[in-house]
Structure formats: structure tokens, C-alpha cells
Design an enzyme around this catalytic site. Structure first.
Site, PDB file in Angstrom:
ATOM      1  N   GLU A 102      -4.332  18.560   6.325  1.00 49.44           N
ATOM      2  CA  GLU A 102      -3.189  17.681   6.262  1.00 49.44           C
ATOM      3  C   GLU A 102      -2.163  17.919   4.984  1.00 49.44           C
ATOM      4  O   GLU A 102      -2.548  18.835   4.278  1.00 49.44           O
ATOM      5  CB  GLU A 102      -3.746  16.303   5.936  1.00 49.44           C
ATOM      6  CG  GLU A 102      -4.775  15.613   6.997  1.00 49.44           C
ATOM      7  CD  GLU A 102      -5.103  14.062   6.590  1.00 49.44           C
ATOM      8  OE1 GLU A 102      -4.983  13.561   7.621  1.00 49.44           O
ATOM      9  OE2 GLU A 102      -5.503  13.922   5.739  1.00 49.44           O
ATOM     10  N   GLN A 156       4.359   7.079   1.785  1.00 48.51           N
ATOM     11  CA  GLN A 156       3.985   6.749   2.872  1.00 48.51           C
ATOM     12  C   GLN A 156       3.615   5.039   2.307  1.00 48.51           C
ATOM     13  O   GLN A 156       3.037   4.836   1.519  1.00 48.51           O
ATOM     14  CB  GLN A 156       2.671   7.138   3.281  1.00 48.51           C
ATOM     15  CG  GLN A 156       2.470   8.290   4.290  1.00 48.51           C
ATOM     16  CD  GLN A 156       2.951   8.255   5.662  1.00 48.51           C
ATOM     17  OE1 GLN A 156       2.372   8.009   6.350  1.00 48.51           O
ATOM     18  NE2 GLN A 156       4.344   8.435   5.542  1.00 48.51           N
ATOM     19  N   ARG A 174       0.785  17.186  12.617  1.00 48.97           N
ATOM     20  CA  ARG A 174       1.686  16.148  11.783  1.00 48.97           C
ATOM     21  C   ARG A 174       2.093  16.876  10.257  1.00 48.97           C
ATOM     22  O   ARG A 174       1.441  17.948  10.054  1.00 48.97           O
ATOM     23  CB  ARG A 174       0.895  14.865  11.475  1.00 48.97           C
ATOM     24  CG  ARG A 174      -0.605  15.023  11.106  1.00 48.97           C
ATOM     25  CD  ARG A 174      -1.102  13.569  10.688  1.00 48.97           C
ATOM     26  NE  ARG A 174      -2.669  13.484  10.069  1.00 48.97           N
ATOM     27  CZ  ARG A 174      -3.843  13.762  10.882  1.00 48.97           C
ATOM     28  NH1 ARG A 174      -3.492  14.158  12.167  1.00 48.97           N
ATOM     29  NH2 ARG A 174      -4.995  13.996  10.153  1.00 48.97           N
ATOM     30  N   ASP A 175       2.834  16.062   9.831  1.00 53.94           N
ATOM     31  CA  ASP A 175       3.191  16.336   8.399  1.00 53.94           C
ATOM     32  C   ASP A 175       4.019  17.634   8.007  1.00 53.94           C
ATOM     33  O   ASP A 175       3.677  18.450   7.234  1.00 53.94           O
ATOM     34  CB  ASP A 175       1.877  16.332   7.494  1.00 53.94           C
ATOM     35  CG  ASP A 175       0.843  15.302   7.688  1.00 53.94           C
ATOM     36  OD1 ASP A 175       1.311  14.133   8.066  1.00 53.94           O
ATOM     37  OD2 ASP A 175      -0.346  15.261   7.229  1.00 53.94           O
ATOM     38  N   PHE A 198       4.670   8.824   9.933  1.00 49.11           N
ATOM     39  CA  PHE A 198       3.665   9.506   9.174  1.00 49.11           C
ATOM     40  C   PHE A 198       4.549  10.510   8.325  1.00 49.11           C
ATOM     41  O   PHE A 198       5.757  10.523   8.121  1.00 49.11           O
ATOM     42  CB  PHE A 198       2.848  10.155  10.006  1.00 49.11           C
ATOM     43  CG  PHE A 198       1.523   9.296  10.345  1.00 49.11           C
ATOM     44  CD1 PHE A 198       1.851   7.896  10.285  1.00 49.11           C
ATOM     45  CD2 PHE A 198       0.619   9.832  10.802  1.00 49.11           C
ATOM     46  CE1 PHE A 198       0.777   7.103  10.841  1.00 49.11           C
ATOM     47  CE2 PHE A 198      -0.664   8.954  11.374  1.00 49.11           C
ATOM     48  CZ  PHE A 198      -0.233   7.715  11.297  1.00 49.11           C
ATOM     49  N   SER A 199       3.683  11.158   7.528  1.00 48.83           N
ATOM     50  CA  SER A 199       4.360  12.117   6.328  1.00 48.83           C
ATOM     51  C   SER A 199       5.159  13.002   6.938  1.00 48.83           C
ATOM     52  O   SER A 199       5.076  13.571   7.934  1.00 48.83           O
ATOM     53  CB  SER A 199       2.955  12.811   5.695  1.00 48.83           C
ATOM     54  OG  SER A 199       2.536  11.664   4.770  1.00 48.83           O
ATOM     55  N   TRP A 238       0.957  -1.261  -0.032  1.00 46.13           N
ATOM     56  CA  TRP A 238       0.061   0.070   0.032  1.00 46.13           C
ATOM     57  C   TRP A 238       0.800   1.213   0.015  1.00 46.13           C
ATOM     58  O   TRP A 238       1.883   1.222   0.926  1.00 46.13           O
ATOM     59  CB  TRP A 238      -0.736   0.053   1.213  1.00 46.13           C
ATOM     60  CG  TRP A 238      -1.489   1.329   1.534  1.00 46.13           C
ATOM     61  CD1 TRP A 238      -0.752   2.263   2.097  1.00 46.13           C
ATOM     62  CD2 TRP A 238      -2.689   1.681   1.522  1.00 46.13           C
ATOM     63  NE1 TRP A 238      -1.683   3.230   2.674  1.00 46.13           N
ATOM     64  CE2 TRP A 238      -2.964   3.090   1.937  1.00 46.13           C
ATOM     65  CE3 TRP A 238      -3.885   1.401   0.708  1.00 46.13           C
ATOM     66  CZ2 TRP A 238      -4.059   3.961   1.939  1.00 46.13           C
ATOM     67  CZ3 TRP A 238      -4.922   2.000   0.686  1.00 46.13           C
ATOM     68  CH2 TRP A 238      -4.995   3.218   1.229  1.00 46.13           C
ATOM     69  N   ASP A 268       0.355   9.249   0.617  1.00 50.09           N
ATOM     70  CA  ASP A 268       1.126  10.334   0.464  1.00 50.09           C
ATOM     71  C   ASP A 268       2.607  10.408  -0.245  1.00 50.09           C
ATOM     72  O   ASP A 268       3.387   9.861   0.327  1.00 50.09           O
ATOM     73  CB  ASP A 268       1.310  11.209   1.664  1.00 50.09           C
ATOM     74  CG  ASP A 268       0.024  11.384   2.458  1.00 50.09           C
ATOM     75  OD1 ASP A 268      -1.014  10.834   2.158  1.00 50.09           O
ATOM     76  OD2 ASP A 268       0.262  11.887   3.506  1.00 50.09           O
TER      77      ASP A 268
HETATM   78  C1  FRU Z   1      -2.600  12.111   4.717  1.00 48.79           C
HETATM   79  C2  FRU Z   1      -2.416  11.467   5.960  1.00 48.79           C
HETATM   80  C3  FRU Z   1      -1.154  12.165   6.833  1.00 48.79           C
HETATM   81  C4  FRU Z   1      -0.773  11.345   7.734  1.00 48.79           C
HETATM   82  C5  FRU Z   1      -0.534  10.046   6.599  1.00 48.79           C
HETATM   83  C6  FRU Z   1      -0.780   8.749   7.367  1.00 48.79           C
HETATM   84  O1  FRU Z   1      -3.078  11.217   3.517  1.00 48.79           O
HETATM   85  O2  FRU Z   1      -3.593  11.181   6.725  1.00 48.79           O
HETATM   86  O3  FRU Z   1      -1.978  13.307   7.408  1.00 48.79           O
HETATM   87  O4  FRU Z   1       0.494  11.896   7.786  1.00 48.79           O
HETATM   88  O5  FRU Z   1      -1.695  10.102   5.795  1.00 48.79           O
HETATM   89  O6  FRU Z   1      -0.479   7.663   6.475  1.00 48.79           O
END
Ligand code: FRU
Length: 453
Positions: free
Chosen positions: A218, A55, A163-164, A98-99, A36, A39
Site C-alpha cells: 500500500e 484519510q 490504489r494510492d 482513498f489515499s 477517524w 493515512d
Molecule cells: C492504507 C490504506 C490504503 C487505502 C486507504 C483507505 O492504510 O488501506 O491502501 O487507500 O488506507 O482508507
């Protein structure tokens, strides 16, 4: 507890990638060898090559504990798969890397990413971490991690949705724009700052969304484009209008001006970046000739994915990279000349796997891509004043959590020209030299034809 490591992931990929069913796998768009993806992460130009991280859950065609997959390219056309860059193997990222993003400092490639940590009582903490690499392949997480936690945020923000981070440098200081949820149920972008990429502090709430503009933003990105300040975010549940923001999760561009005294962004205009079904979490880089290029995930949360449902062993792909330009107050998204060169120029009625089609529009025109029983339609409806992609003819209907009709997506525009990129599982339409775009995924078996209706 399962232990995830980079070595284990790489071994698993090597041993299982041959079992992946290639039926829907794109030819010209990036997808992982197995598993899978969501992002794009850490999209960067480093030592003469483009790097794309993403991701990644290698062990199934569904979202699981996130790793960072990795590929590189000399030309943004042909991608070489590299070993997995990050695995959730530390207490501060144990439930997912995560991202995040990348930045080049001297001869080192730095990564900033979010560690997702779920406590036994189910509560979530999202913290920011750093890692670096000298060779652009093997990454070391730094001893100081986490470098920023929810504790640095003002009270009005929700620390569990933090995040991100997207890194950038300005006037000799490093910054990251990071998504944080506001207690008023709107998205915000916060700014963190650092002298050395190791020690970080909260700087400001860079931009706060308005009610209706989504409950969480996000994957923020910030950059200057042709003299204007720009923010890209991917809002969850932006209020939909007749044609815009109809996916539960949209991607938007905010044009404005930064006041660097107060470190705040004054928004002037907000618009949906792409009007198809699937274009999420775009991230940008600037290359050595100064082009601002974005790439996005061609899928959307809350939708089923046929390659997963059919046990094909993979799920998710990336858009082709696009150059952004801001010309006379208008955002333009353009396919890169190098991408176009690598695509076959298609004509009607030929059997097609992938390529591009040019349409000069004088009147309404409607096209079908697929087989007689399994197809998408796309085209221009002059009476309605839209360009559209319609998925109702598909055998494998991507169904989402949207409670409204999602079969067709359309954008209002007086179209005079279309550039249509077709691949085994996606369509990207650029209208009037990139004034608007529509990107959607589909899953059609067998050989396909483009027919004018
Ligand atoms: C966006 C998201 C981010 C997070 C990531 C997790 O698609 O939800 O906010 O970091 O995917 O996989």
C-alpha cells in the site's frame, strides 16, 4: 443511500467537535478535530505553507466512507484545520476517496486519489482520479475522471487492488507510482505517466516484490534522496523475523536505482522503516529548501483503538514529521529542528504531558512512562543488543489481529544515544541520531511520570 458531501461534513464537524473527549488527544502531534483518521495524503508545500490531507471519516471514530480531511501549517509544528477537501460524492468515488497525493504545477495544487467503488454484487473497482485547487482550500474534481482504471493494467495484476497514487515530476513529464496487487500474491508498484495531469497512461511495472515481502504494497512513494533512488511502501503481511516486520502491516524503505529507459526500479536493499507498533503509510514531501520529510499514521490496521472503544469521538494521529537522509549508505531519520524547539526538554520524575528526553547510553537502561498501574516501558537492553518499547503494563491494551506476542517491539542496534519524544498518546524513539526509530501509541489516563527503573 447516504449522500456525503463536503458541506455536510463541514457542518457536522462544526456542530459536533466540542463533544470530543480530549483525554488522550495528543498535544504536539496532529489529530483531527473529530472522527477517524488514517493515512496522511497530499502532503505538499504550496504557496509558502505545508499542507497535510488525510484519510478521514468525520461521522464516527471508526473507518467509514473515506473523505479527505485537510490542515495546513507554516512551520510543520502548529496545524490549522481547514475545510474537508474531498467527499465521496461522485459515481467514480462513491465508496471512498482513498489515499493519494498532491503536486504543485504553476499556481495550482493538484491532487490524485483513488476512487473506491463497490458494485451491488460486492465486487470492488479502484480507479484513479484528479482534482485541483487554486486557493489550496476548495477542490474541483475534473470532468475526465476516472483518469486511470484497472483496464490499463497488464493481465498479471489484480485490477480491484489498484490504489494510492503518489505524484512526481521528472524531466518535464508527470508520473504516479501506484500500488497494485499481483496475481502471484506479491506487491507491485506500477508507474503511470502523463503530459498534462489530465490524461494518464500505464508506463511500466516499476517494481515487483518478492515472495515473503508482503501480499500487497500500500501507499507507495518514490523519490531521490542524496543521489539514490528510494521507494517507500507499506506492505501487508511482510514475513516476520525475530525483530523485524512484526506488525501485520509494516512500512519499508527500498533503496535502489531506476533505469529510466525501461522505467523499472532495481532494488538493492529493503529495510523496515520504523520498529515500533504503530507507524504506517508514511508519505513524503520535498520542501522549499530541499528537505525530504515524511509523516506517518500512528496506528496499525486490525488493532482496537481505546478512544473509539471508550466513545471519545476521535481515533488516530500522525507522527511528527521527520527528515530522511541517506548518509554513507545508511538511511537516517531525524526529527526536524523546528519540532524539537517546540517541545519541552524533559527530565526524569517530572510530571509530563509532552516533550522530549535525551538519554546517553553506556549500559542497559530501562524507563517507565505513565502511572504505577498504567504505563509503557522503553529502553536499551545491552545484553540482548536492542532498543525496545513494551506495552504490557498498559490498562488499555491495544490488541491486534497478530497471533504472536505483540506487547514488545524491539530493534537490534548498538545504542549509544536515544532521543525520546513523548506525547499524551505516543512515543517516538530515535536511536543514535536517527539510525533507527521506534514509534508506538498508548492510551494512559491522568498525569504521567518518566521514571528510570
Ligand atoms: C492504507 C490504506 C490504503 C487505502 C486507504 C483507505 O492504510 O488501506 O491502501 O487507500 O488506507 O482508507
Amino acid at each position: 443511500m447516504t449522500t456525503y458531501t463536503v458541506d455536510r461534513a463541514n457542518r457536522y464537524i462544526a456542530e459536533h467537535k466540542d463533544q470530543v473527549n480530549q483525554t488522550f488527544k495528543p498535544e504536539k502531534h496532529f489529530s483531527a478535530e473529530i472522527g477517524w483518521i488514517n493515512d496522511p495524503n497530499g502532503f505538499v508545500f504550496f504557496q509558502g505553507e505545508y499542507h497535510l490531507f488525510y484519510q478521514f471519516y468525520p461521522y464516527g471514530s471508526f473507518w467509514g466512507p473515506m473523505h479527505w480531511g485537510h490542515a495546513k501549517s507554516k512551520d510543520l509544528v502548529i496545524w490549522e484545520h481547514l475545510p474537508v477537501a474531498l467527499a465521496p460524492d461522485m459515481p467514480y468515488d462513491k465508496d471512498g476517496c482513498f489515499s493519494g497525493s498532491a503536486l504543485v504545477k504553476d499556481d495550482t495544487l493538484w491532487i490524485m486519489y483513488t476512487g473506491n467503488v463497490v458494485a451491488e454484487d460486492g465486487s470492488v473497482q479502484q480507479v484513479q482520479n484528479m482534482a485541483y485547487s487554486k486557493d489550496g482550500v476548495a477542490f474541483t474534481k475534473i470532468a475526465e475522471n476516472p483518469v486511470a482504471t484497472g483496464a490499463c493494467l497488464p493481465d498479471e495484476l489484480i485490477a480491484s487492488d489498484f490504489r494510492d497514487p503518489k505524484l512526481f515530476e521528472k524531466d518535464g513529464r508527470y508520473y504516479a507510482v501506484v500500488a497494485a496487487k499481483h496475481k502471484e500474491d506479491v506487491g507491485t508498484v506500477v508507474l503511470l505517466g502523463s503530459e498534462d495531469l489530465r490524461k494518464w497512461e500505464f508506463e511500466s511495472i516499476f517494481l515487483k516484490g518478492l515472495p515473503g515481502q508482503g501480499v500487497m504494497w500500500e501507499c507507495p512513494d518514490y523519490f531521490m534522496l542524496d543521489g539514490k533512488d528510494m521507494i517507500i511502501v507499506s506492505p501487508m503481511r511482510f514475513e516476520r523475523t525475530k525483530y523485524n516486520y512484526r506488525n501485520l502491516n509494516s512500512s519499508v524503505m527500498i533503496v535502489g536505482q531506476v533505469d529510466w529507459e525501461s522505467k523499472t526500479f532495481q532494488a538493492e536493499e529493503i529495510r523496515e522503516l520504523d520498529h515500533g507498533h504503530d507507524f504506517y503509510a508514511p508519505q513524503s514531501l520535498q520542501d522549499e529548501v530541499g528537505r525530504r520529510i515524511i509523516i506517518a499514521w500512528i496506528h496499525s490496521w486490525g488493532r482496537n483503538l481505546p478512544p473509539h472503544d471508550l466513545n471519545h469521538g476521535w481515533a488516530g494521529s500522525m507522527s511528527l514529521p521527520r527528515q530522511l537522509q541517506y548518509v554513507d549508505g545508511t538511511l537516517v531519520q531525524k526529527l526536524l529542528p523546528e519540532s524539537l524547539e517546540a517541545l519541552e526538554h524533559l527530565t526524569l520524575d517530572s510530571n509530563v504531558v509532552s516533550g522530549y528526553l535525551e538519554v546517553s547510553v553506556t549500559d542497559s537502561c530501562h524507563f517507565r512512562f505513565g502511572t504505577d498501574e498504567d504505563y509503557i516501558t522503553f529502553g536499551v537492553d545491552k545484553e540482548e543488543g536492542v532498543v525496545y518499547i513494551d506495552r504490557r503494563g498498559l490498562r488499555y491494551q491495544p490488541i491486534g489481529e497478530e497471533s504472536w506476542d505483540m506487547r514488545r517491539r524491539a530493534v537490534e542496534i548498538d545504542a549509544h544515544k536515544l532521543l525520546v519524544v513523548l506525547d499524551k498518546n505516543s512515543i517516538e524513539i530515535f536511536v543514535n541520531n536517527g539510525q533507527e526509530s521506534l514509534t508506538s501509541a498508548f492510551y494512559i489516563e491522568g498525569s504521567k511520570q518518566i521514571t528510570q527503573l
